[in-house]
Every structure is written in C-alpha cells, then in structure tokens.
Design an enzyme around this catalytic site. Structure first.
Site, PDB file in Angstrom:
ATOM      1  N   ASP A  99     -10.025  -9.917  -3.018  1.00  0.00           N
ATOM      2  CA  ASP A  99      -9.164 -11.074  -2.910  1.00  0.00           C
ATOM      3  C   ASP A  99     -10.045 -12.302  -3.117  1.00  0.00           C
ATOM      4  OD1 ASP A  99      -6.847 -12.612  -2.098  1.00  0.00           O
ATOM      5  OD2 ASP A  99      -6.270 -10.874  -0.894  1.00  0.00           O
ATOM      6  N   ASP A 200      -5.778 -15.613  -4.819  1.00  0.00           N
ATOM      7  CA  ASP A 200      -4.898 -16.236  -3.838  1.00  0.00           C
ATOM      8  C   ASP A 200      -4.474 -17.630  -4.291  1.00  0.00           C
ATOM      9  OD1 ASP A 200      -4.042 -15.862  -0.896  1.00  0.00           O
ATOM     10  OD2 ASP A 200      -4.954 -17.849  -0.847  1.00  0.00           O
ATOM     11  N   HIS A 326       1.176  -8.230   2.425  1.00  0.00           N
ATOM     12  CA  HIS A 326       0.838  -8.582   3.808  1.00  0.00           C
ATOM     13  C   HIS A 326       1.505  -9.878   4.274  1.00  0.00           C
ATOM     14  CE1 HIS A 326      -1.628 -10.998   1.272  1.00  0.00           C
ATOM     15  NE2 HIS A 326      -1.994 -11.737   2.292  1.00  0.00           N
TER      16      HIS A 326
HETATM   17  O1  TEU Z   1      -0.226 -16.582   0.519  1.00  0.00           O
HETATM   18  C1  TEU Z   1       0.438 -17.797   0.361  1.00  0.00           C
HETATM   19  C2  TEU Z   1       1.900 -17.667   0.636  1.00  0.00           C
HETATM   20  O2  TEU Z   1       2.727 -17.897  -0.202  1.00  0.00           O
HETATM   21  C3  TEU Z   1       2.288 -17.147   1.955  1.00  0.00           C
HETATM   22  O3  TEU Z   1       1.298 -17.329   2.866  1.00  0.00           O
HETATM   23  C4  TEU Z   1       3.516 -17.806   2.443  1.00  0.00           C
HETATM   24  O4  TEU Z   1       3.290 -18.354   3.690  1.00  0.00           O
HETATM   25  C5  TEU Z   1       4.562 -16.778   2.591  1.00  0.00           C
HETATM   26  O5  TEU Z   1       4.767 -16.174   1.355  1.00  0.00           O
HETATM   27  C6  TEU Z   1       5.865 -17.363   3.049  1.00  0.00           C
HETATM   28  O6  TEU Z   1       6.132 -16.890   4.308  1.00  0.00           O
HETATM   29  C7  TEU Z   1      -1.597 -16.484   0.432  1.00  0.00           C
HETATM   30  C8  TEU Z   1      -2.047 -15.287   1.241  1.00  0.00           C
HETATM   31  O7  TEU Z   1      -1.456 -14.130   0.711  1.00  0.00           O
HETATM   32  C9  TEU Z   1      -1.707 -15.507   2.673  1.00  0.00           C
HETATM   33  O8  TEU Z   1      -1.953 -14.401   3.481  1.00  0.00           O
HETATM   34  C10 TEU Z   1      -2.496 -16.689   3.150  1.00  0.00           C
HETATM   35  O9  TEU Z   1      -2.112 -17.021   4.454  1.00  0.00           O
HETATM   36  C11 TEU Z   1      -2.291 -17.918   2.259  1.00  0.00           C
HETATM   37  O10 TEU Z   1      -2.306 -17.623   0.870  1.00  0.00           O
HETATM   38  C12 TEU Z   1      -3.406 -18.895   2.493  1.00  0.00           C
HETATM   39  O11 TEU Z   1      -4.603 -18.368   1.985  1.00  0.00           O
END
Ligand code: TEU
Ligand code: CA
Length: 555
Positions: A99, A200, A326
């Site tokens: 990641d 990400d 996740h």
């Molecule tokens: O995800 C961003 C993101 O779109 C989600 O966290 C968003 O909050 C969710 O889809 C809506 O509930 C990435 C990662 O996958 C996530 O785990 C991280 O928290 C986020 O970026 C920040 O790095």
C-alpha cells in the site's frame, strides 16, 4: 489467443494484516502470521496479495498514518520478516503488492516534525501551511473523516491541511523534493522484490493551488471536491512517477480514486500511468451523512454503476472489480442477505458470480471468500476506527440517539471489515491466542475456514471454482459486456461476447424465486452451466431461479 499482461488474468487478495493472523499471541495480526497462512492463499488460488500498511506508524488510522516509509511497525514484525515474506510468497508463486500512502504522512513523520518548527524550515514546503482568515481556517473545507480540514499549529500560528484526521497532514506534491522522496522510497521497496502498489487516495495528490472555498454543506463546512481530486497536475505527476519508477519494473498498480468517472479512467489506466483504478460509484449508493438513517443501495442504480464502468472502459482502460475492502461494510451484509444461513451462503456466492464474471481484475477482501458478515458492536467503546468514532460523535452532537448512531455504524462502519479473520471454531476464531485488538465476530462458530474447507458446497470452495474458471475461459478476461434488461428489479443479467462465444450471467438479488423468459437469442445455450448456485430450473423457455441464485452459461 491474445498475449495479455499477467495482471489482467490475476486475482488479487487483500490482507488487512492487523486482523489476518497473529503469530505471537499479542492480539495483533503480523507478518509472520501471513507467512504461516501462505499455503491457505495458494489453496484458494489467488495470484497477488495486496497487504494494507505495516510501516512504522502511530496507528491513529491503523497504519494509513505513516511515520517512516522504510521501517516496519514493531507490532507487525521486522524488516527480516518482511523479506522472508517476500521470498516465501515468491517461492509459492504469489506476488506481493504494498500500500503506497503518499497523499499524506503521519504528523509524527520527521518531515512534518521539522516542517512545523518554523516558517522558514527547509521542510516547510513539504506540506500545506497557510495563514488563517480572521482567526479562522484558511478556507471552509471539511475533512473526509468529518470536522474541519485545517488545524492551527501553536508554534507558528499557521494552519496545515489534513483531508483525513488531524494526524495525517497532506503532502505538497507541487514541491519537487516531495516527489523525489516518494520515488526513492518506491525504488527502495521495488529493489526488495515487491511486485506492485495499491496507491491510497492517489486522485488527491494535486490540489488547485488557490485552495478555494468549497460548496457549503448543511454541516457548515465546504466540500473540498472538486478542488482536490483530479487536480491540475495529477496526470503530470503520475506520468513522472511512471517514467522514473514504474516503467523500470514489471508491476501491478492500482490507484484508489474517489470522485473519478468512467470517462476519466483511460487517463489513469494506460501504459504511461497506472494499470487500473478503484472506482467508487457502486460504493456511494448507500452513502449516509451523520444523523441520517441507513438505506439499502438502489438495485437499478447498482447495475448501472457497475455496467457503466464495464462498457466505458472496454478496449480503452482496465477495470478493477471489488465488492468490499477494509473501508467498507461486508458485502454479503450490504448487497446480499445475512439473515439466515441459506440466504447468507447463497447471496455470498451470487455476489461472487456477479463480480467475477465481469471484465477486470477481481479483488477479494480477506474473509469475503467465507461470506464473513458485519458485526453488531454493543456500543461505541467497542469500535476502534478513527472515522467511525468521528462520525458517531458528530451524530451524537447533532442530537441523534446512541442507538440510532450505532445502527448507522452497524451498516456502514469500517470496523465491520476489520474483525479477526475467522480460521476455525475455537477461541478468537483461531486468529490469536491472546486478546484480539478488536472484537471477534461471534458467528465464527459457523463461518470459518476449517469447516468450509471440508464442505464441497461452502462459499470458500465456490470461490476456488470461480478463480479457476477465470484461468480456463479467456472470454472472462477479454469478452465485451452488455447489460440485459436494465430495468429488471430482481435480476442482474449480463452478456459477455468474445469471438463466436457468448457468456450469459444471471443473478437473483432477492429472497424470492424469479422466473425469466429466456430470449430467443439464448435458447441454444448449453444446459450445463459453467457455474451455478441456489435452485436453478429450466423449462419451457423459462429460467426459474431461486432466492439469491446465480448461473452462468456459455454458448
Ligand atoms: O481510504 C480513503 C477513503 O475513501 C475512506 O477512508 C473513506 O473514509 C471511506 O471510503 C468512506 O467511509 C483510504 C484508505 O483506504 C483508508 O483506510 C484510510 O483511512 C484513508 O485512505 C486515509 O489514508
Ligand atoms: Ca502479533
């Protein structure tokens, strides 16, 4: 047969390491735990593992807040463990994707700690520092986790931008030094033998330089979109990254790109940038703002969302296929039905058929292959996720009752996906001999790897067959796509064509039996499907398909 890139024929399996397997009984899944379970992943038949972050991190966002990109967080193991994991996975024919979290760092990253020291520090320009406006933040943006997107730092009085939690300051990609640091770090991992990256929030790395106020929302904050996604220099940055790093290796790359439309996909997914991106259209159908009750995703719109991406990208770009990860609730609870064993197993299989027969690279999220479900936490104290706690608190402050606020978490909370992987019907689902960092789903007594391995009709064995089908039928990789009967309220029907061959896929998204009059064009399809689940009958030109059944025919 067409010569095709390996990642177009691969199935990816996502591991959330904290919850996969704990090898040393401290309650936290770890890299040695993944090593111990590699044979399971070979048995499942997947080709690539995407492992969520295990770098050094204060853990505010479970590792998506990185304080050292070149070190392993001690709870996950050591660099030697990581190297051993790479070596053993490769020996077994599995590739590893890391990641890449470079829209932001942790506020404990040395770059940020230096950056905040003074206005003229040489790392100042690694982040977005701005003066306030009349004792208020520089603009009205909301953080994507709720609350404002700016935090004032006492040291200089200026504010820094954080599109996620205040412990995740956004990196300033307009600064060339930032980009070079990121590329160096990517080379560091690639030289160790890593086979690719999941990137990400990569659509957010170029911001409109003026950082203008966003459209005002009922909560008083402004929307940072469209000023932060698909920004003015985004494709320039990705092309540079491709030139300097990606093109020098044979990799699989996928960008996480909220706010991207199918029409934009070919800009990202091409030989000069990335292999593919994660779209969000089907994830946003049941979006809930704090304080609003949950509603199920609309079925017709779900079909449209997935079909648009299939049709628009065909021969132009490459799709990624996913129901969950996740950050998302469990797919069987969200798009299927987990209210009884029969419905759960059938809808988990039906969803798998629906997705895995489409064009693209499928991503399976750990436990999805068992039909793992959402979990009911007793109260907010059992919830660990920073986003869930934020949105819960916002709802409570708006006057929502704890019960109603928890109901939204039950449907949408990210911790639904983060409970321990269910290996067997023993304490903590066989995930850990210690106390797991997060509650284990009590339904592990019924849903676990061990019982499903021995059961020919299990969801797990069904996934293995589907993965096998992808390997044996080129039409699954290459065929075009057409949605049939778009307005049908119960069935998701589509057709794939490749040369003379036709693949017809029919999925019942309801708990009732549905009859479908087989159109003339399909009457000559073979009686024997390539895969099916639930009760399927064919008589007098009718297809009768039981609750959450699905079937795929070749012609
Ligand atoms: O995800 C961003 C993101 O779109 C989600 O966290 C968003 O909050 C969710 O889809 C809506 O509930 C990435 C990662 O996958 C996530 O785990 C991280 O928290 C986020 O970026 C920040 O790095
Ligand atoms: Ca551990």
């Amino acid at each position: 047969m067409v010569n095709v890139e390996w990642w177009k024929k691969s199935v990816v399996y996502q591991i959330y390491p904290r919850s996969f397997y704990d090898s040393n009984s401290d309650g936290i899944g770890d890299l040695r735990g993944i090593i111990e379970k590699l044979d399971y992943l070979v048995y499942l038949g997947v080709d690539v593992l995407w492992i969520s972050p295990f770098y050094a991190s204060p853990g505010v966002d479970n590792g998506y807040d990185i304080s050292d990109y070149r070190a392993i967080a001690p709870e996950f193991g050591t660099m030697a463990d990581c190297e051993e994991l790479l070596e053993k996975a490769h020996e077994k024919g599995l590739k590893i994707m890391l990641d890449l979290v470079v829209n932001h760092t942790s506020d404990k990253h040395p770059w940020f700690e230096e950056s905040r020291q003074s206005l003229h520090n040489n790392k100042r320009n690694f982040y977005f520092w701005r003066e306030g406006r009349d004792n208020a933040p520089p603009n009205n943006w909301m953080s994507l986790f709720g609350g404002g997107a700016w935090k004032q730092d006492p040291k200089t009085g200026q504010y820094y931008l954080h599109l996620f939690s205040e412990n995740q300051p956004d990196l300033n990609w307009d600064n060339e030094e930032v980009r070079q640091e990121v590329y160096d770090m990517m080379h560091f991992w690639l030289k160790k033998g890593v086979d690719g990256f999941r990137m990400d929030m990569i659509s957010l790395i170029s911001k409109v330089p003026e950082l203008p106020d966003g459209q005002l929302m009922p909560n008083g904050f402004g929307m940072p979109f469209p000023f932060v996604n698909n920004g003015p220099r985004l494709h320039e940055f990705l092309q540079e990254m491709n030139r300097e790093v990606l093109s020098k290796y044979d990799l699989i790359t996928v960008g996480e790109t909220p706010g991207v439309k199918p029409q934009d996909a070919s800009q990202y997914s091409n030989p000069d940038e990335l292999n593919m991106i994660f779209q969000f259209d089907h994830m946003l159908l049941d979006r809930v703002d704090p304080g609003n009750a949950y509603k199920k995703p609309d079925f017709i719109r779900l079909k449209q969302a997935l079909s648009n991406w299939q049709i628009e990208l065909h021969n132009k770009a490459w799709n990624s296929l996913y129901w969950c990860n996740h950050d998302q609730p469990r797919s069987v609870s969200r798009f299927g039905n987990d209210s009884s064993r029969e419905y759960r197993e059938n809808s988990a299989k039906m969803l798998a058929v629906c997705l895995h027969m489409m064009q693209g690279t499928p991503f399976i999220y750990q436990g999805e292959e068992l039909g793992m479900t959402n979990i009911r936490f007793d109260n907010i104290n059992e919830v660990k996720d920073v986003e869930a706690i934020h949105t819960y608190n916002i709802a409570i402050n708006m006057g929502v009752t704890p019960k109603d606020a928890m109901e939204v978490q039950y449907h949408k909370g990210r911790d639904n996906a983060r409970t321990p992987m269910q290996w067997e019907n023993t304490e903590n689902a066989g995930f850990s001999k210690g106390t797991p960092w997060i509650k284990t789903n009590p339904n592990h007594s019924e849903i676990n790897v061990k019982v499903q391995k021995d059961d020919a009709n299990s969801v797990l064995n069904f996934y293995r067959r589907l993965i096998e089908i992808r390997k044996n039928y080129p039409i699954v990789t290459h065929g075009n796509y057409e949605l049939i009967d778009p307005e049908h309220k119960e069935l998701f029907i589509y057709r794939r064509c490749y040369g003379e061959q036709i693949l017809l896929v029919i999925c019942n998204f309801t708990d009732g039996q549905v009859e479908w009059e087989i159109p003339k064009a399909f009457l000559n399809m073979k009686n024997e499907p390539i895969i099916e689940n639930g009760v399927i009958q064919r008589k007098n030109g009718l297809l009768i398909i039981g609750a959450y059944g699905s079937v795929a025919y070749l012609m």
